[in-house]
Write an enzyme that holds these catalytic residues in place. Structure first.
Site, short mmCIF file in Angstrom:
data_model
loop_
_atom_site.label_atom_id
_atom_site.label_comp_id
_atom_site.label_asym_id
_atom_site.label_seq_id
_atom_site.Cartn_x
_atom_site.Cartn_y
_atom_site.Cartn_z
N SER A 103 11.01 -2.54 13.08
CA SER A 103 12.51 -2.83 13.26
C SER A 103 13.46 -3.03 11.92
CB SER A 103 12.71 -4.22 14.04
OG SER A 103 12.06 -5.12 13.15
N THR A 155 16.54 -7.22 12.92
CA THR A 155 16.96 -6.90 11.69
C THR A 155 16.64 -8.23 10.57
OG1 THR A 155 18.96 -5.71 12.43
CG2 THR A 155 19.27 -7.01 10.27
N THR A 164 17.80 -2.93 8.16
CA THR A 164 17.32 -2.68 9.32
C THR A 164 16.99 -1.36 9.81
OG1 THR A 164 17.71 -3.17 11.70
CG2 THR A 164 19.60 -2.50 10.22
N ARG A 170 24.55 6.88 14.66
CA ARG A 170 24.79 5.75 15.28
C ARG A 170 24.79 4.62 13.72
NH1 ARG A 170 22.76 0.02 15.36
NH2 ARG A 170 23.86 -0.95 17.03
N GLY A 176 25.16 0.51 12.88
CA GLY A 176 25.36 -0.74 13.68
C GLY A 176 26.06 -1.82 12.59
N ASP A 177 25.90 -2.97 12.74
CA ASP A 177 26.58 -4.33 12.00
C ASP A 177 26.05 -4.23 10.90
OD1 ASP A 177 24.57 -4.82 13.52
OD2 ASP A 177 25.00 -7.10 12.89
N THR A 223 22.17 -10.69 13.45
CA THR A 223 21.27 -9.80 14.14
C THR A 223 21.66 -9.79 15.42
OG1 THR A 223 18.70 -9.40 14.61
CG2 THR A 223 19.59 -11.77 14.58
N GLY A 224 20.96 -8.53 16.20
CA GLY A 224 21.13 -8.34 17.50
C GLY A 224 21.82 -6.99 17.63
C1 SD4 Z 1 22.08 -3.08 14.75
N1 SD4 Z 1 22.10 -5.37 14.46
O1 SD4 Z 1 21.68 -2.05 14.33
C2 SD4 Z 1 21.07 -4.25 14.42
C3 SD4 Z 1 19.81 -4.62 15.09
C4 SD4 Z 1 19.18 -5.92 15.35
O2 SD4 Z 1 17.93 -7.42 16.21
O3 SD4 Z 1 19.49 -6.76 14.54
N2 SD4 Z 1 18.39 -6.00 16.08
O4 SD4 Z 1 22.83 -3.34 15.73
#
Ligand code: SD4
Length: 320
Positions: free
Chosen positions: A77, A180, A198, A208, A210-211, A231-232
């Site tokens: 990850s 992450t 991440t 794409r 992410g945050d 995270t998430g």
């Molecule tokens: C994302 N926040 O790319 C990251 C992924 C992540 O637990 O944290 N997953 O959206």
């Protein structure tokens, strides 16, 4: 933060005795201190602590800590061991922020072992704050980073080929295997810094972002107030500019725990249905070295390392 509130903020996986001792003097600033997301935070913290315990800077500490899961080919990850996008490409996102609001970020970067260090170079060597895709790779190579020959691990390639059979993008909270690392630290001098890195959501669309590489979403540091990371499911974090929100909530007088909780509640308010199915977690420290965390779902773990609490894993409280 009062001891009672601290205890509300997390459920310790380790014995409580050490914690009680650690919080005997809540008035004193707890420093140095480092916290980071998920189980691999323990190993990342250990590396960060090597820097902090020798009087090193929070910035060096978070970079060293973030490199740990990036270096681990079995980590699916973060870094090049990560699961790919739907086209089979491992694209990496990372950002870093220091005590002077210096920031650097890379997104959709391929073939590079340590995106966090490229982000730091963007911060230190360019007039910009974010580089993406081919431009980020070009910059990395021009700055001495090596292009890795293998840019997807055999395990991730196998998992992707299996995924292709149905090709459904359906992240499952906590078991989607794309955690992450967000890591924030305060050094001996009281300076705060943070890093976040991440491989992003597995099987995302190519391109794409992410945050995690977005300052204010995946990470934010304000040296007067505190630091936060997330995270998430990144889309939901971006929607509320999550880490910045957590820091601003601390500025308004909330403890790190309360601030993380309120940010999670904002996500629930925005997306009442969707929030039941996804995971988002926030982690924060304030200028006193107090920490807090909160998540949508159970299962969000994080690691804390200070002189009083030598590297222990906690599980955050959750909305659901
Ligand atoms: C994302 N926040 O790319 C990251 C992924 C992540 O637990 O944290 N997953 O959206």
């Amino acid at each position: 933060m009062k001891r009672r509130k601290f205890l509300q903020s997390s459920v310790m996986l380790a014995p409580l005795a050490g914690l009680t001792q650690a919080l005997a003097e809540p008035q004193n600033t707890i420093k140095p201190v480092v916290i980071s997301t998920w189980n691999f935070g323990v190993e990342a913290n250990a590396e960060a602590w090597n820097v902090l315990s020798k009087g090193g800077s929070a910035l060096d500490a978070v970079e060293m800590g973030a490199q740990v899961p990036e270096s681990d080919p079995k980590q699916n990850s973060v870094g090049l061991g990560g699961l790919p996008d739907r086209d089979g490409r491992v694209t990496l996102d990372a950002c870093i922020m220091d005590e002077n609001a210096n920031i650097g970020s890379v997104a959709c970067l391929e073939h590079i072992l340590h995106p966090i260090s490229v982000a730091r170079k963007v911060m230190e060597k360019t007039p910009h704050v974010m580089l993406v895709g081919d431009g980020a790779l070009q910059f990395a190579l021009a700055n001495g980073f090596k292009k890795e020959k293998r840019s997807i691990s055999p395990e991730s390639e196998k998992a992707w080929k299996e995924w292709l059979k149905k090709a459904e993008y359906k992240p499952v909270a906590n078991i989607e295997n794309h955690d992450t690392i967000g890591i924030v630290a305060m050094d001996k001098t009281g300076n705060l810094s943070g890093a976040c890195t991440t491989s992003g959501m597995a099987y995302k669309l190519h391109g794409r972002v992410g945050d995690s590489p977005i300052i204010g979403a995946g990470l934010f540091v304000d040296n007067e107030i505190g630091a936060a990371t997330s995270t998430g499911v990144g889309e939901e974090v971006i929607r509320i500019v999550g880490s910045h929100l957590v820091v601003e909530l601390m500025r308004q007088g909330n403890s790190p725990f309360e601030a993380c909780k309120k940010a999670v509640e904002r996500i629930v308010k925005n997306q009442p249905q969707k929030s039941k199915e996804i995971q988002v977690g926030f982690l924060a420290i304030n200028k006193n070295g107090e920490h807090g965390a909160f998540a949508l779902q159970k299962g969000f773990t994080y690691a804390l390392y200070s002189n009083e609490v030598p590297n222990k894993l906690f599980e955050a409280k959750s909305f659901y």
